[in-house]
Enzyme design. Structure first.
Site, short mmCIF file in Angstrom:
data_model
loop_
_atom_site.label_atom_id
_atom_site.label_comp_id
_atom_site.label_asym_id
_atom_site.label_seq_id
_atom_site.Cartn_x
_atom_site.Cartn_y
_atom_site.Cartn_z
N ASP A 209 0.87 -1.18 0.09
CA ASP A 209 -0.10 0.13 -0.03
C ASP A 209 0.89 1.25 -0.07
O ASP A 209 2.26 1.13 -0.05
CB ASP A 209 -0.86 -0.01 1.14
CG ASP A 209 -2.37 0.69 0.99
OD1 ASP A 209 -2.41 1.70 0.37
OD2 ASP A 209 -3.25 -0.20 0.98
N HIS B 181 -2.55 3.38 -4.55
CA HIS B 181 -1.98 2.93 -3.40
C HIS B 181 -0.49 2.35 -3.56
O HIS B 181 -0.06 1.33 -3.15
CB HIS B 181 -2.82 1.74 -2.83
CG HIS B 181 -4.07 2.44 -2.45
ND1 HIS B 181 -4.30 2.91 -0.94
CD2 HIS B 181 -5.31 2.39 -2.92
CE1 HIS B 181 -5.44 3.26 -0.87
NE2 HIS B 181 -6.27 2.99 -2.13
N GLU C 273 -9.34 3.19 -5.91
CA GLU C 273 -9.06 4.52 -5.54
C GLU C 273 -8.07 5.31 -6.01
O GLU C 273 -7.08 5.85 -5.51
CB GLU C 273 -8.89 4.48 -3.93
CG GLU C 273 -9.95 4.08 -3.09
CD GLU C 273 -9.86 4.14 -1.64
OE1 GLU C 273 -10.85 4.48 -0.77
OE2 GLU C 273 -8.70 4.00 -1.07
#
Length: 643
Positions: A305, A375, A440
């Site tokens: 991440d 990420h 995202e």
């Protein structure tokens, strides 16, 4: 403590809160050229500060006074600021950790401890949520089996117990049972022909189905598959009482039963985030023991991440040399907790192999997640020569407040990186699936990159989101060539470039999963409103966790029935392969908190995954849960108490 930090809510509206921050110098020493470093769970509107300047990267904030004035003895610094979010209701939403720094900018930081007090939320107190449990039943299996018949009599489990030579399909289950019984009886459990526990192969039983028969002098575990034998073993282990009937002889009395059982969903999983906080192998093994005990069959391992890269990759040693660590003097800045020191860790390939073998004996498949193209900050910071486009001037802010965490689809290095990493991951993990994140990617990414604009023109792309699909299609082709099926969060479908063979995990809400299923994707349901174990379990301010999606007490978890609004004959139901729990770990940094957030809600999700909705009953579940608490107590698990 010489320094104290207070945070108070001074006004709030539906989507905005105004705060007062006060730093106290309780010492007899002035601090010159100081800066305050702290972590905070929301984006602070820096332009609203009444005093000082603020820089924020992710959760990590650096505050400097506006006039460079010293922090005098027995004085304080005061400022106000605004956050554009709904009013806070939890103490965990306050400042988590802080330290002072007086070193010159760019030099080695020597953190000075600061005590952080509990945030003043300016709200009335709420009593902790209580869920009274009825009296435990005589047999308390979770998840509830399809059929259970109680027979008169008991089987005595003691040092004379042995296992008959198992069928090949039960070899892993046998090793698991030996390990559990050996721990229970404090001696090894042998395998020999005269044993009184037998695994029997019944080829007519469906995959995952089993029969368990406990007689006074023998226990029979019957299945037609490896997974069926694991499930039979799990039920047998749950039948063993938490305490022996005879302490001296260490004899455990197992009730005589006949059980016939099979799973409702073929996929029953839990995702654990090991990037935000590192969880050691012993913690993972402990979790896998319990996943198997409650008949989960998948451990989804979130390994990378923005905040860390946790798995060894031979082609890129800097991914773990740099990317596995963060701190005030590291390449990757502190985040969340443990911010005043070097923090981190990673898993060697040998540790991964050992954990895979451990999980395999318990019927748990480990699926790795390597998150792309978003990420990716830890990877980008570790490999800037490969992954940074110096001509990209795109401006964006990700959901977690980063502006430099997205791989470029126009860099050759991006594809070299993805290919090399996925090749090693495919070789290391025998699972037929690889999860590659896909979630995202913020608006604004790639929009001011000349190379990305040229790539869009070359392929006739109209929407920058198609660039995400471009990268994912490349990754999918790599995985398919190695016999793997790609998995991704629901955003993987953005750009319409991947095949319908990709398995989608729905996390934002159930509707997102329904849309993907109607488009032809197989779907795992993981809606945050029912399955996110990082959500708080009650309504009082001192409940650990977050509530950005909801507050998630046990009864709400248990109430979940995927796509219950649809007709039972709607063919879209067949596209739902299963359910998964998730624990994101921004604030989960200890064994105690790890267990508190997981249990007992994990047991409720186990029943959602296994037991048919029409056979589920909330009152009956609570009684069986009460019967499970003695085991959780004996195992030393810090579960959230129901009462």
């Amino acid at each position: 403590m010489s320094y104290r930090l207070d945070l108070t809510v001074i006004s709030k509206s539906e989507q905005q809160s105004h705060f007062a921050l006060t730093l106290h110098n309780l010492s007899d020493q002035a601090q010159e050229n100081w800066s305050l470093h702290f972590t905070f769970c929301r984006w602070i509107q820096a332009e609203t500060l009444s005093n000082g300047q603020l820089k924020q990267l992710g959760s990590y904030c650096t505050l400097t006074p506006g006039n460079s004035a010293p922090l005098s003895p027995n004085s304080h610094f005061y400022t106000e600021f605004t956050v554009g979010t709904k009013p806070f209701t939890l103490y965990d939403e306050g400042i988590v950790e802080a330290f002072l720094n007086t070193s010159p900018e760019g030099s080695f930081i020597k953190p000075i401890p600061v005590k952080v007090t509990t945030i003043n939320l300016d709200q009335p107190a709420t009593e902790p949520l209580s869920i009274p449990l009825p009296k435990a039943k005589s047999i308390n299996l979770i998840p509830a089996p399809e059929s259970l018949i109680r027979l008169p009599g008991e089987f005595r489990l003691n040092s004379g117990t042995a296992i008959t030579p198992p069928t090949d399909k039960a070899s892993g289950s046998t090793r698991w049972l030996q390990a559990e019984l050996g721990h229970l009886l404090h001696e090894d459990i042998p395998i020999h022909q005269a044993g009184n526990i037998s695994y029997q192969l019944h080829g007519d039983l469906a995959d995952g189905a089993y029969c368990l028969l406990v007689e006074p002098d023998h226990i029979w575990l019957q299945a037609g598959s490896e997974s069926g034998f694991v499930h039979a073993t799990a039920s047998l282990l749950q039948l063993i009482p938490a305490s022996p009937a005879h302490q001296v002889q260490a004899a455990y009395m197992i009730p005589m039963v006949e059980i016939q059982d099979q799973p409702n969903y073929q996929y029953r999983g839990m995702m654990l985030d090991c990037a935000r906080h590192f969880h050691p192998i012993r913690r993972l093994k402990h979790l896998i023991d319990h996943l198997a005990r409650y008949k989960f069959n998948t451990f989804h391992w979130h390994l990378t991440d923005d905040e860390a890269w946790r798995i060894e990759i031979d082609a890129y040693p800097d991914l773990t040399r740099i990317g596995a660590w963060r701190g005030p003097n590291e390449v990757i800045q502190p985040q969340f907790t443990t911010i005043s020191q070097r923090y981190g860790g990673y898993y060697s390939k040998q540790e991964v192999r050992d954990l895979i073998a451990y999980a395999n004996d318990r019927g748990v498949t480990i699926i790795p997640e390597i998150d792309i193209p978003g990420h990716c900050r830890a990877a980008i910071k570790s490999l800037p020569d490969l992954l940074v486009d110096p001509n990209d001037e795109s401006e964006y802010r990700s959901t977690q407040w980063y502006s430099d965490n997205i791989l470029s689809p126009a860099l050759k290095g991006t594809y070299t990186f993805i290919a090399n990493v996925l090749e090693e991951i495919c070789e290391l993990f025998p699972a037929p699936y690889i999860h590659i994140g896909c979630d995202e990617v913020p608006k604004g990414a790639w929009t001011k990159s000349p190379a990305c604009q040229q790539l869009m023109e070359q392929h006739g792309y109209q929407d920058p989101r198609e660039l995400q699909g471009h990268i994912l299609r490349f990754a999918e082709e790599i995985l398919q060539a190695r016999g793997k099926r790609m998995m991704g969060w629901e955003e993987a479908a953005n750009g319409n470039k991947i095949s319908k063979d990709t398995l989608i995990y729905s996390w934002q809400n159930e509707e997102a999963g329904l849309i993907c299923a109607r488009e032809g994707y197989d779907v795992i349901m993981q809606p945050a409103q029912y399955t996110y174990l990082d959500m708080t379990q009650g309504y009082s301010a001192d409940e650990p966790g977050s509530d950005w999606a909801c507050k998630l007490p046990l009864d709400v978890v248990y109430s979940y029935k995927p796509l219950s609004s649809l007709d039972v004959n709607d063919p879209v139901h067949k596209k739902i392969l299963g359910i998964q729990a998730a624990l994101w770990c921004e604030l989960v940094n200890s064994q105690s908190r790890f267990e508190y957030m997981i249990y007992p809600r994990l047991l409720a999700i186990a029943e959602l995954c296994w037991t048919k909705p029409e056979k589920r009953n909330w009152k009956d579940f609570k009684a069986r849960l009460n019967g499970q608490l003695a085991y959780l107590d004996k195992a030393g698990i810090n579960y959230r108490r129901c009462e």
